[in-house]
Write a protein that holds these residues in place. Structure first.
Motif, short mmCIF file in Angstrom:
data_model
loop_
_atom_site.label_atom_id
_atom_site.label_comp_id
_atom_site.label_asym_id
_atom_site.label_seq_id
_atom_site.Cartn_x
_atom_site.Cartn_y
_atom_site.Cartn_z
N THR A 47 0.87 -1.17 0.00
CA THR A 47 0.00 0.00 0.00
C THR A 47 0.90 1.21 0.00
O THR A 47 1.72 1.38 0.89
N VAL A 48 0.73 2.02 -1.00
CA VAL A 48 1.61 3.17 -1.15
C VAL A 48 0.79 4.45 -0.98
O VAL A 48 -0.27 4.57 -1.56
N THR A 49 1.30 5.36 -0.18
CA THR A 49 0.62 6.64 0.02
C THR A 49 1.58 7.78 -0.29
O THR A 49 2.72 7.78 0.19
N PHE A 50 1.12 8.72 -1.06
CA PHE A 50 1.92 9.90 -1.36
C PHE A 50 1.54 10.98 -0.36
O PHE A 50 0.36 11.21 -0.14
N PHE A 51 2.54 11.62 0.25
CA PHE A 51 2.21 12.68 1.21
C PHE A 51 3.32 13.73 1.24
O PHE A 51 4.37 13.55 0.61
N ARG A 52 3.02 14.81 1.92
CA ARG A 52 3.98 15.90 1.97
C ARG A 52 4.38 16.16 3.41
O ARG A 52 3.53 16.18 4.30
N ASP A 53 5.69 16.36 3.65
CA ASP A 53 6.17 16.71 4.97
C ASP A 53 7.10 17.92 4.80
O ASP A 53 8.18 17.78 4.23
N GLY A 54 6.65 19.08 5.27
CA GLY A 54 7.46 20.29 5.06
C GLY A 54 7.64 20.53 3.58
O GLY A 54 6.67 20.60 2.82
N GLN A 55 8.90 20.58 3.17
CA GLN A 55 9.19 20.87 1.77
C GLN A 55 9.25 19.61 0.90
O GLN A 55 9.43 19.68 -0.31
N LEU A 56 9.12 18.45 1.54
CA LEU A 56 9.39 17.22 0.80
C LEU A 56 8.14 16.47 0.36
O LEU A 56 7.20 16.31 1.15
N ASN A 57 8.15 16.01 -0.87
CA ASN A 57 7.10 15.10 -1.33
C ASN A 57 7.61 13.68 -1.13
O ASN A 57 8.69 13.33 -1.62
N LEU A 58 6.82 12.91 -0.40
CA LEU A 58 7.30 11.60 0.04
C LEU A 58 6.33 10.48 -0.33
O LEU A 58 5.15 10.73 -0.62
N VAL A 59 6.84 9.26 -0.30
CA VAL A 59 6.01 8.09 -0.58
C VAL A 59 6.20 7.09 0.55
O VAL A 59 7.33 6.75 0.91
N HIS A 60 5.08 6.67 1.13
CA HIS A 60 5.13 5.70 2.23
C HIS A 60 4.63 4.35 1.73
O HIS A 60 3.61 4.27 1.07
N LYS A 61 5.37 3.31 2.03
CA LYS A 61 4.97 1.96 1.61
C LYS A 61 4.90 1.03 2.81
O LYS A 61 5.80 1.01 3.64
N THR A 62 3.82 0.27 2.90
CA THR A 62 3.73 -0.80 3.89
C THR A 62 4.03 -2.09 3.14
O THR A 62 3.44 -2.35 2.09
N TYR A 63 4.93 -2.88 3.67
CA TYR A 63 5.26 -4.14 2.98
C TYR A 63 4.12 -5.12 3.16
O TYR A 63 3.65 -5.34 4.28
N ARG A 64 3.69 -5.66 2.07
CA ARG A 64 2.62 -6.67 2.10
C ARG A 64 3.01 -7.84 1.22
O ARG A 64 3.68 -7.67 0.22
N ARG A 65 2.50 -8.98 1.60
CA ARG A 65 2.79 -10.17 0.82
C ARG A 65 1.94 -10.22 -0.43
O ARG A 65 0.81 -9.76 -0.43
N GLY A 66 2.50 -10.85 -1.46
CA GLY A 66 1.71 -11.07 -2.66
C GLY A 66 1.14 -12.48 -2.60
O GLY A 66 1.41 -13.24 -1.68
N GLY A 67 0.33 -12.81 -3.56
CA GLY A 67 -0.15 -14.19 -3.70
C GLY A 67 -1.12 -14.62 -2.62
O GLY A 67 -1.65 -13.81 -1.87
N LEU A 68 -1.31 -15.92 -2.54
CA LEU A 68 -2.32 -16.49 -1.66
C LEU A 68 -2.03 -16.28 -0.17
O LEU A 68 -2.92 -16.04 0.63
N ILE A 69 -0.75 -16.37 0.17
CA ILE A 69 -0.36 -16.27 1.56
C ILE A 69 -0.81 -14.95 2.17
O ILE A 69 -1.05 -14.82 3.36
#
Ligand SMILES: Nc1ncnc2c1ncn2[C@@H]1O[C@H](COP(=O)(O)OP(=O)(O)O)[C@@H](O)[C@H]1O
Ligand SMILES: [Mg+2]
Length: 238
Positions: A47-69
């Motif tokens: 899950t990726v979220t684009f956000f801003r902190d002060g002067q910076l444009n940032l991208v936050h990612k939560t690691y998630r598994r792919g596939g059936l598991i």
């Protein structure tokens, strides 16, 4: 680029010390459903979220598994030590690649939270602004010869410096507005000695992802474009 590691009970936070305004509070944006100033949200495997902190444009990612598991343990991974966590590997990998002059996003922070024998992890990188994926460009036939040649040279530059991308696919390649190419999503990357690199395995992986896309969208494999990439990869001049 120095990395600061902060340990609190069960969590570890890695901070890029080049960015003086970044502290562990950056992760507060993502706690307790606080409202975040995200501009766009995308769903891939993670899950990726684009956000801003002060002067910076940032991208936050939560690691998630792919596939059936994924249905069973979604974002939990087995803990085998901090340096083996996805977020640590990607943060440190990106840092090393940047120092070697390779074209990847700048790592900003990572957080790893241990829960018993499992952990969850997140990564924040600096956004590559106004960028589109290779997949998007392929879909709208926006691949100039120059861009394809640049891509061949970019793959080569990673191999030359001892890195291959174990998950090189059309969504993990970004192209910005000045047509600079960036590789993303290195959670399994480990530096290899150049002589050990099987140059073809990530190139083959990339080819499969183009084929998959073509199959899905009912079009022919872009043979000429593919040859252009390979030719510039093999070009001894770079
Ligand atoms: N630093 C970044 N700048 C711009 N876009 C990004 C950045 N990091 C990720 N993205 C976008 O989010 C998508 C998913 O990120 P990625 O790291 O590939 O995670 P995953 O594939 O595991 O979900 C990418 O394909 C890209 O479109
Ligand atoms: Mg990806």
């Amino acid at each position: 680029m120095a990395t600061k590691i902060i340990r609190n009970k069960n969590s570890f936070v890695l901070l890029n010390e080049d960015l003086s305004n970044i502290s562990e509070s950056i992760f507060a944006y993502f706690e307790n459903n606080q409202e975040i100033t995200s501009t766009r949200k995308k769903t891939g495997r993670g899950t990726v979220t684009f956000f801003r902190d002060g002067q910076l444009n940032l991208v936050h990612k939560t690691y998630r598994r792919g596939g059936l598991i994924r249905k069973l343990i979604s974002n939990f991974y087995l803990w085998t030590g901090l340096t083996r966590t996805r977020a640590y590997i990607e943060f440190v990998g990106l840092k090393t690649m940047l120092e070697l002059g390779l074209s990847v996003p700048k790592p900003v922070a990572a957080r790893i939270v241990r829960q018993g024998i499992f952990y969850k992890a997140e990564l924040i990188t600096q956004e590559i602004e106004n960028a589109t994926t290779f997949g998007k460009n392929l879909a709208v036939n926006n691949l100039s010869t120059e861009l394809l040649e640049r891509l061949g040279r970019t793959i080569k530059s990673f191999h030359r410096k001892g890195f291959m991308h174990p998950d090189l696919n059309i969504e993990n390649i970004l192209i910005d507005s000045s047509k600079q190419i960036f590789f993303l999503d290195f959670d399994q990357a480990r530096p290899l000695q150049p002589k050990k690199i099987q140059a073809s395995s990530d190139v083959e992986r990339f080819k499969r992802s183009i084929k998959k896309f073509c199959l899905k969208s009912g079009r022919d494999f872009p043979k000429v474009e593919w040859e252009t990439i390979l030719k510039s990869y093999d070009d001894k001049a770079h």
